[in-house]
Scaffold this active site. Sequence first.
Site, PDB file in Angstrom:
ATOM      1  N   SER A 165       0.829  -1.202   0.000  1.00  0.00           N
ATOM      2  CA  SER A 165       0.000   0.000   0.000  1.00  0.00           C
ATOM      3  C   SER A 165       0.862   1.250   0.000  1.00  0.00           C
ATOM      4  O   SER A 165       1.964   1.269   0.584  1.00  0.00           O
ATOM      5  CB  SER A 165      -0.873  -0.018   1.252  1.00  0.00           C
ATOM      6  OG  SER A 165      -1.462   1.244   1.447  1.00  0.00           O
ATOM      7  N   TYR A 178      -1.353  -1.119  10.640  1.00  0.00           N
ATOM      8  CA  TYR A 178      -1.699  -1.691   9.334  1.00  0.00           C
ATOM      9  C   TYR A 178      -0.563  -1.461   8.335  1.00  0.00           C
ATOM     10  O   TYR A 178      -0.069  -2.399   7.695  1.00  0.00           O
ATOM     11  CB  TYR A 178      -3.005  -1.062   8.809  1.00  0.00           C
ATOM     12  CG  TYR A 178      -3.206  -1.272   7.332  1.00  0.00           C
ATOM     13  CD1 TYR A 178      -3.473  -2.538   6.823  1.00  0.00           C
ATOM     14  CD2 TYR A 178      -3.106  -0.205   6.421  1.00  0.00           C
ATOM     15  CE1 TYR A 178      -3.634  -2.735   5.452  1.00  0.00           C
ATOM     16  CE2 TYR A 178      -3.273  -0.389   5.064  1.00  0.00           C
ATOM     17  CZ  TYR A 178      -3.531  -1.660   4.582  1.00  0.00           C
ATOM     18  OH  TYR A 178      -3.685  -1.848   3.230  1.00  0.00           O
ATOM     19  N   LYS A 232       2.296  -4.040   6.281  1.00  0.00           N
ATOM     20  CA  LYS A 232       2.606  -4.044   4.838  1.00  0.00           C
ATOM     21  C   LYS A 232       4.114  -3.903   4.623  1.00  0.00           C
ATOM     22  O   LYS A 232       4.710  -4.611   3.813  1.00  0.00           O
ATOM     23  CB  LYS A 232       1.865  -2.903   4.128  1.00  0.00           C
ATOM     24  CG  LYS A 232       0.363  -3.072   4.076  1.00  0.00           C
ATOM     25  CD  LYS A 232      -0.021  -4.256   3.217  1.00  0.00           C
ATOM     26  CE  LYS A 232      -1.508  -4.463   3.114  1.00  0.00           C
ATOM     27  NZ  LYS A 232      -1.883  -5.768   2.582  1.00  0.00           N
TER      28      LYS A 232
HETATM   29  N1  LIG Z   1      -8.858  -1.099  -0.668  1.00  0.00           N
HETATM   30  C1  LIG Z   1      -7.800  -0.302  -0.509  1.00  0.00           C
HETATM   31  O1  LIG Z   1      -7.954   0.928  -0.475  1.00  0.00           O
HETATM   32  C2  LIG Z   1      -6.398  -0.868  -0.409  1.00  0.00           C
HETATM   33  C3  LIG Z   1      -5.307  -0.005  -0.559  1.00  0.00           C
HETATM   34  C4  LIG Z   1      -4.011  -0.528  -0.454  1.00  0.00           C
HETATM   35  C5  LIG Z   1      -3.832  -1.884  -0.196  1.00  0.00           C
HETATM   36  N2  LIG Z   1      -4.916  -2.697  -0.046  1.00  0.00           N
HETATM   37  C6  LIG Z   1      -4.686  -4.127   0.255  1.00  0.00           C
HETATM   38  O2  LIG Z   1      -5.268  -4.909  -0.757  1.00  0.00           O
HETATM   39  C7  LIG Z   1      -5.740  -6.140  -0.220  1.00  0.00           C
HETATM   40  C8  LIG Z   1      -7.188  -6.322  -0.619  1.00  0.00           C
HETATM   41  O3  LIG Z   1      -7.932  -5.204  -0.171  1.00  0.00           O
HETATM   42  P1  LIG Z   1      -9.505  -5.109  -0.346  1.00  0.00           P
HETATM   43  O4  LIG Z   1      -9.851  -3.669  -0.367  1.00  0.00           O
HETATM   44  O5  LIG Z   1      -9.940  -5.981  -1.455  1.00  0.00           O
HETATM   45  O6  LIG Z   1      -9.959  -5.706   1.061  1.00  0.00           O
HETATM   46  P2  LIG Z   1     -11.105  -6.778   1.386  1.00  0.00           P
HETATM   47  O7  LIG Z   1     -11.258  -6.807   2.870  1.00  0.00           O
HETATM   48  O8  LIG Z   1     -12.310  -6.514   0.558  1.00  0.00           O
HETATM   49  O9  LIG Z   1     -10.429  -8.134   0.870  1.00  0.00           O
HETATM   50  C9  LIG Z   1      -9.529  -8.875   1.659  1.00  0.00           C
HETATM   51  C10 LIG Z   1      -9.998 -10.315   1.642  1.00  0.00           C
HETATM   52  O10 LIG Z   1      -9.085 -11.109   2.414  1.00  0.00           O
HETATM   53  C11 LIG Z   1      -9.833 -12.005   3.211  1.00  0.00           C
HETATM   54  N3  LIG Z   1      -8.974 -12.352   4.361  1.00  0.00           N
HETATM   55  C12 LIG Z   1      -8.528 -11.538   5.349  1.00  0.00           C
HETATM   56  N4  LIG Z   1      -7.733 -12.215   6.196  1.00  0.00           N
HETATM   57  C13 LIG Z   1      -7.662 -13.501   5.726  1.00  0.00           C
HETATM   58  C14 LIG Z   1      -6.997 -14.670   6.165  1.00  0.00           C
HETATM   59  N5  LIG Z   1      -6.258 -14.687   7.276  1.00  0.00           N
HETATM   60  N6  LIG Z   1      -7.141 -15.811   5.446  1.00  0.00           N
HETATM   61  C15 LIG Z   1      -7.905 -15.820   4.323  1.00  0.00           C
HETATM   62  N7  LIG Z   1      -8.569 -14.737   3.865  1.00  0.00           N
HETATM   63  C16 LIG Z   1      -8.447 -13.593   4.558  1.00  0.00           C
HETATM   64  C17 LIG Z   1     -11.110 -11.262   3.562  1.00  0.00           C
HETATM   65  O11 LIG Z   1     -12.182 -12.117   3.896  1.00  0.00           O
HETATM   66  C18 LIG Z   1     -11.381 -10.488   2.263  1.00  0.00           C
HETATM   67  O12 LIG Z   1     -12.187 -11.234   1.375  1.00  0.00           O
HETATM   68  C19 LIG Z   1      -5.533  -6.051   1.291  1.00  0.00           C
HETATM   69  O13 LIG Z   1      -4.363  -6.741   1.625  1.00  0.00           O
HETATM   70  C20 LIG Z   1      -5.376  -4.564   1.534  1.00  0.00           C
HETATM   71  O14 LIG Z   1      -4.585  -4.307   2.659  1.00  0.00           O
HETATM   72  C21 LIG Z   1      -6.193  -2.219  -0.159  1.00  0.00           C
END
Ligand SMILES: NC(=O)c1ccc[n+]([C@@H]2O[C@H](COP(=O)([O-])OP(=O)(O)OC[C@H]3O[C@@H](n4cnc5c(N)ncnc54)[C@H](O)[C@@H]3O)[C@@H](O)[C@H]2O)c1
Length: 346
Positions: free
Chosen positions: A124, A148, A152
């Site tokens: 991120s 958080y 990362k």
């Molecule tokens: N959305 C954003 O703005 C953003 C920005 C930068 C980075 N990210 C990163 O991108 C990734 C996806 O983000 P997102 O927005 O789709 O989030 P999200 O919460 O919609 O998706 C994450 C998924 O991971 C699953 N999950 C969490 N812990 C788990 C575990 N221990 N075992 C199996 N499954 C697990 C959750 O059920 C969920 O479906 C994350 O790692 C997040 O940190 C997101």
Amino acid sequence: MRVLLTGGAGYIGAHVAVALLARGHDVVILDNFSNSKRAVLERIERIAGRAMPSYAVDLVDLSATADVFEREAIDGVVHLAGLKAVGESVEQPFRYYRNNLIGTLHLLEAMQRFGVSVLVFSSSATVYGDVSAPPFTETMPTAPTNPYGRTKRMIEQMLEDIAESRADVSFIALRYFNPVGAHESGLIGEDPAGAPNNLMPYVAQVAVGRRERLYIFGDDYPTPDGTGVRDYIHVMDLAEGHVRALEFAAERRGYDVFNLGTGRGASVLEVVRTFEAVSGREIPYVFAPRRPGDVAVSYADPSKAERLLGWRATRDLAAMCRDAWRFQVRHPYGIDVGTAAKGERS
Ligand SMILES: NC(=O)c1ccc[n+]([C@@H]2O[C@H](COP(=O)([O-])OP(=O)(O)OC[C@H]3O[C@@H](n4cnc5c(N)ncnc54)[C@H](O)[C@@H]3O)[C@@H](O)[C@H]2O)c1
């Protein structure tokens, strides 16, 4: 390639699945559904016109994770599973370190055991913190300001160290800026449980009448209109960036990191005005104090991804708002939620 997609039922994961399938890769989804709905899986299949196996597995459970590798012949991994709410991570750091770090260690252990050497990881832009001035380049110092962001950064360091010690692996970290929007079908999109932490789904929920007004945190930043500026990127551009990164990773060895952003910042008020224009709805808003930890301006220098991956974001802010709005109109209270949830209005 046959790709294991962890967190594949989540917001970004569902779009990455669609992009991988569209490109002809096979996808195997692993998710514990702690922040996603199973109904998303059929929607991915409907868009792609193809079936895919999925496993309800928590990465913190090493033997269940290894079982997936035992059953599926995996060529590469796209690792998105993780907890992602900054504020929650400040309140529950143990939960974030346990889930994000142990989950990733177990995934890496299972990969090593089954000889899988290619991984793309979702990092991120939050790792940059506020020690450098934007546009952020990958070589700038990092200084995440919350647990958080530190998970990362720690995972990036783990990947770098492992790649340094082993000649056979290829790891890539992608630093996302602010993913927004939805697939143009309107079947998948950002569907947060409870009040959204991010701007775009909040704006969309106000536009559809689910929330009364938007709170804008800070109107006195040193920006043209006083509101914070971020690099919003369409989630399908981001998803296509993963496909490019995976294919790049499969051709080489070592560790590398790429920003995925547009290189252009938009203010909160610019997002509100654009959303009003594409939805035809008024978005009432009030200003609230700045949130601790928020920076004034953040946007990427995406030139490394363009140079090495041949990838560039192509969808503009209007497209991001239009696609987010289409998804919201189809699911005012979220996927699989009826009007019974209306009491939630606040
Ligand atoms: N959305 C954003 O703005 C953003 C920005 C930068 C980075 N990210 C990163 O991108 C990734 C996806 O983000 P997102 O927005 O789709 O989030 P999200 O919460 O919609 O998706 C994450 C998924 O991971 C699953 N999950 C969490 N812990 C788990 C575990 N221990 N075992 C199996 N499954 C697990 C959750 O059920 C969920 O479906 C994350 O790692 C997040 O940190 C997101």
